[in-house]
Structures are given as structure tokens and as C-alpha cells.
Design a protein around this motif. Structure first.
Motif, PDB file in Angstrom:
ATOM      1  N   LEU A   1     -69.169 149.234  -3.234  1.00 50.79           N
ATOM      2  CA  LEU A   1     -67.919 149.660  -3.191  1.00 50.79           C
ATOM      3  C   LEU A   1     -66.990 148.696  -3.845  1.00 50.79           C
ATOM      4  O   LEU A   1     -65.944 149.050  -4.690  1.00 50.79           O
ATOM      5  N   LEU A   2     -67.090 147.562  -3.645  1.00 51.64           N
ATOM      6  CA  LEU A   2     -66.478 146.354  -4.606  1.00 51.64           C
ATOM      7  C   LEU A   2     -66.803 146.764  -6.082  1.00 51.64           C
ATOM      8  O   LEU A   2     -65.697 146.728  -6.898  1.00 51.64           O
ATOM      9  N   LEU A   3     -67.897 146.809  -6.509  1.00 54.03           N
ATOM     10  CA  LEU A   3     -68.317 147.198  -7.667  1.00 54.03           C
ATOM     11  C   LEU A   3     -67.260 148.248  -8.331  1.00 54.03           C
ATOM     12  O   LEU A   3     -66.527 148.831  -9.313  1.00 54.03           O
ATOM     13  N   ALA A   4     -67.442 149.460  -7.393  1.00 54.84           N
ATOM     14  CA  ALA A   4     -66.854 150.671  -7.562  1.00 54.84           C
ATOM     15  C   ALA A   4     -65.281 150.617  -7.834  1.00 54.84           C
ATOM     16  O   ALA A   4     -64.702 151.284  -8.629  1.00 54.84           O
ATOM     17  N   VAL A   5     -64.530 149.845  -6.727  1.00 54.48           N
ATOM     18  CA  VAL A   5     -63.180 149.658  -7.073  1.00 54.48           C
ATOM     19  C   VAL A   5     -62.814 148.775  -8.226  1.00 54.48           C
ATOM     20  O   VAL A   5     -61.764 149.027  -8.882  1.00 54.48           O
ATOM     21  N   LEU A   6     -63.742 147.899  -8.574  1.00 56.95           N
ATOM     22  CA  LEU A   6     -63.396 147.106  -9.708  1.00 56.95           C
ATOM     23  C   LEU A   6     -63.249 148.196 -11.101  1.00 56.95           C
ATOM     24  O   LEU A   6     -62.336 148.126 -12.005  1.00 56.95           O
ATOM     25  N   GLY A   7     -64.369 148.785 -11.048  1.00 59.96           N
ATOM     26  CA  GLY A   7     -64.355 149.790 -12.335  1.00 59.96           C
ATOM     27  C   GLY A   7     -63.465 151.016 -11.901  1.00 59.96           C
ATOM     28  O   GLY A   7     -62.658 151.321 -13.097  1.00 59.96           O
ATOM     29  N   GLY A   8     -63.078 151.291 -10.921  1.00 59.13           N
ATOM     30  CA  GLY A   8     -62.412 152.774 -10.632  1.00 59.13           C
ATOM     31  C   GLY A   8     -60.916 152.431 -10.969  1.00 59.13           C
ATOM     32  O   GLY A   8     -60.321 152.955 -11.500  1.00 59.13           O
ATOM     33  N   CYS A   9     -60.333 150.926 -10.607  1.00 62.53           N
ATOM     34  CA  CYS A   9     -59.161 150.726 -10.898  1.00 62.53           C
ATOM     35  C   CYS A   9     -58.780 150.642 -12.384  1.00 62.53           C
ATOM     36  O   CYS A   9     -57.704 151.244 -12.857  1.00 62.53           O
TER      37      CYS A   9
ATOM     38  N   LEU B   1     -52.608 145.291 -15.275  1.00 64.28           N
ATOM     39  CA  LEU B   1     -52.111 146.609 -14.283  1.00 64.28           C
ATOM     40  C   LEU B   1     -53.342 146.484 -13.209  1.00 64.28           C
ATOM     41  O   LEU B   1     -52.799 147.088 -12.256  1.00 64.28           O
ATOM     42  N   CYS B   2     -54.455 146.334 -13.315  1.00 62.43           N
ATOM     43  CA  CYS B   2     -55.468 146.675 -12.204  1.00 62.43           C
ATOM     44  C   CYS B   2     -55.278 145.613 -11.140  1.00 62.43           C
ATOM     45  O   CYS B   2     -55.734 144.381 -11.291  1.00 62.43           O
ATOM     46  N   THR B   3     -54.594 146.015 -10.065  1.00 62.76           N
ATOM     47  CA  THR B   3     -54.804 145.284  -8.873  1.00 62.76           C
ATOM     48  C   THR B   3     -55.781 144.658  -8.550  1.00 62.76           C
ATOM     49  O   THR B   3     -55.993 143.345  -7.855  1.00 62.76           O
ATOM     50  N   VAL B   4     -56.891 145.463  -8.388  1.00 59.21           N
ATOM     51  CA  VAL B   4     -58.187 144.971  -7.947  1.00 59.21           C
ATOM     52  C   VAL B   4     -58.615 143.900  -8.702  1.00 59.21           C
ATOM     53  O   VAL B   4     -59.011 142.889  -8.109  1.00 59.21           O
ATOM     54  N   SER B   5     -58.889 143.888  -9.973  1.00 60.51           N
ATOM     55  CA  SER B   5     -59.501 142.994 -10.727  1.00 60.51           C
ATOM     56  C   SER B   5     -58.659 141.594 -10.775  1.00 60.51           C
ATOM     57  O   SER B   5     -59.050 140.752 -10.923  1.00 60.51           O
ATOM     58  N   ARG B   6     -57.319 141.857 -10.908  1.00 63.93           N
ATOM     59  CA  ARG B   6     -56.329 140.895 -10.821  1.00 63.93           C
ATOM     60  C   ARG B   6     -56.493 140.208  -9.515  1.00 63.93           C
ATOM     61  O   ARG B   6     -56.501 138.768  -9.692  1.00 63.93           O
ATOM     62  N   THR B   7     -56.680 140.740  -8.621  1.00 62.69           N
ATOM     63  CA  THR B   7     -56.876 140.050  -7.237  1.00 62.69           C
ATOM     64  C   THR B   7     -58.292 139.299  -7.108  1.00 62.69           C
ATOM     65  O   THR B   7     -58.188 138.123  -6.724  1.00 62.69           O
ATOM     66  N   VAL B   8     -59.154 139.858  -7.853  1.00 57.18           N
ATOM     67  CA  VAL B   8     -60.474 139.309  -7.625  1.00 57.18           C
ATOM     68  C   VAL B   8     -60.169 138.070  -8.644  1.00 57.18           C
ATOM     69  O   VAL B   8     -60.924 136.806  -8.292  1.00 57.18           O
ATOM     70  N   GLU B   9     -60.028 138.141  -9.734  1.00 60.00           N
ATOM     71  CA  GLU B   9     -59.929 137.172 -10.636  1.00 60.00           C
ATOM     72  C   GLU B   9     -58.941 135.893 -10.343  1.00 60.00           C
ATOM     73  O   GLU B   9     -59.216 134.808 -10.413  1.00 60.00           O
ATOM     74  N   LEU B  10     -57.734 136.232  -9.704  1.00 60.33           N
ATOM     75  CA  LEU B  10     -56.841 135.319  -9.406  1.00 60.33           C
ATOM     76  C   LEU B  10     -57.288 134.554  -8.000  1.00 60.33           C
ATOM     77  O   LEU B  10     -57.081 133.408  -7.777  1.00 60.33           O
ATOM     78  N   GLY B  11     -58.132 135.326  -7.408  1.00 60.68           N
ATOM     79  CA  GLY B  11     -58.721 134.623  -6.063  1.00 60.68           C
ATOM     80  C   GLY B  11     -57.515 134.768  -4.878  1.00 60.68           C
ATOM     81  O   GLY B  11     -56.397 134.150  -5.104  1.00 60.68           O
TER      82      GLY B  11
END
Length: 166
Positions: free
Chosen positions: A44-52, A123-133
Motif C-alpha cells: 500500500l505504501l508503494l501504491a500510494v507513492l505511485g498513485g499520488c 504537488l504529491c503530498t505522499v512522496s513529499r512526506t516520505v522524502e522530507l521525512g
């Protein structure tokens, strides 16, 4: 948090290692440990990264032309680190997008690289959150009268004996 910024889901156990996830709009999906067809938390983590990013890119490019192919593959390596804990690394989101021939398809193809960059960079809240920590706090609300609320303050939590793909 204000009502316009707060996002939440509810997760309810249905049996050992099986859960149903519900959102406020009534949507629900199954989640599990990987012993059956249900998605695992890592999947699901992978899915939301790509989905966003897919949503961001699709909204921009499909205004120009309907894609003839729009597929996203997300991958990464799950590592088990006794000192730093389990985590994912080498996360990659790969887009395979095609548009029809013609002026509209050309406009969509031209918009694709920029929309990918904008999604990744802003724009992508999910990947921005993961990358910024972002710290994650765990709260034990099982017994409100116990006086124990915060289990963690967002700092590291030592991994327990729990196993499966989560």
C-alpha cells in the motif's frame, strides 16, 4: 489541525493478520500480512507513492489528450536493519504513458515531463512526506483513564518481534 487539513482513516481488525481500512467517505479496502491476496502495508505504501503522482500527472495530461496507455510501476527494496529498523529504500516510480498521434497527443506528451517534475517537487503530498521525512507519533488510547497517552513522540521505536510484510 483544522478540519480542512486533517486526513484520517480507521483500521479495524477482522481476524488474525486481516484488517479493513475505511475512510470518512465510506470507502473501504482489505489489508493483511501477505499470506493471501490482500495488500500488505508495504504494498500500500508503494501504491500510494505511485498513485499520488499518477493522479497529478493524469489530471494535467488528460486535459490535452486521453492516454492510450497509462501504467505506473512502483518498486523498492525492503531492508531489515537491526540498528535502524525495517524500512524501504531505492524507491522508484516508473511511468509508461502513451498518447494518440496528432496535435492533442503532442501537447499531452509535451506536458508529461513537466507534470512529473511538478508532482515530484511540489504537488504529491505522499512522496513529499516520505522524502522530507515526517515524524510519526504512536498513541495508546486503549484505556483513557490509565494516564498513558503518547507511546512515542515521533522518535525511533525499537522493532518488536512482529513479522510479515509491514
Amino acid at each position: 489541525m483544522s478540519e480542512d487539513t486533517l486526513r484520517s482513516v480507521q483500521i479495524e481488525r477482522t481476524s488474525v493478520g486481516r484488517y479493513v481500512v475505511r475512510n470518512a467517505r465510506g470507502g473501504e479496502m482489505s489489508m493483511g500480512t501477505g499470506e493471501d491476496e490482500t495488500f500488505t502495508p508495504v504494498e500500500l505504501l508503494l501504491a500510494v507513492l505511485g498513485g499520488c503522482t499518477a493522479v497529478d500527472v493524469d489530471l494535467v495530461t488528460s486535459r490535452r489528450a486521453e492516454p492510450t496507455r497509462f501504467a505506473v510501476t512502483v518498486s523498492g527494496d525492503k531492508i531489515r536493519d537491526p540498528e535502524a529498523g525495517n524500512r524501504m529504500r531505492n524507491l522508484t516510480v516508473t511511468f509508461s504513458v502513451a498518447f494518440p498521434a496528432g496535435a492533442d497527443g503532442d501537447r499531452a506528451r509535451a506536458a508529461l515531463p513537466r507534470s512529473l517534475r511538478q508532482s515530484h517537487d511540489r504537488l504529491c503530498t505522499v512522496s513529499r512526506t516520505v522524502e522530507l521525512g515526517t515524524p510519526v507519533s504512536l498513541v495508546d488510547a486503549s484505556d483513557p483513564g490509565s494516564g498513558r497517552a503518547a507511546v512515542t513522540d515521533g522518535g525511533p521505536v525499537s522493532p518488536g518481534p512482529i513479522r510479515r510484510d509491514c
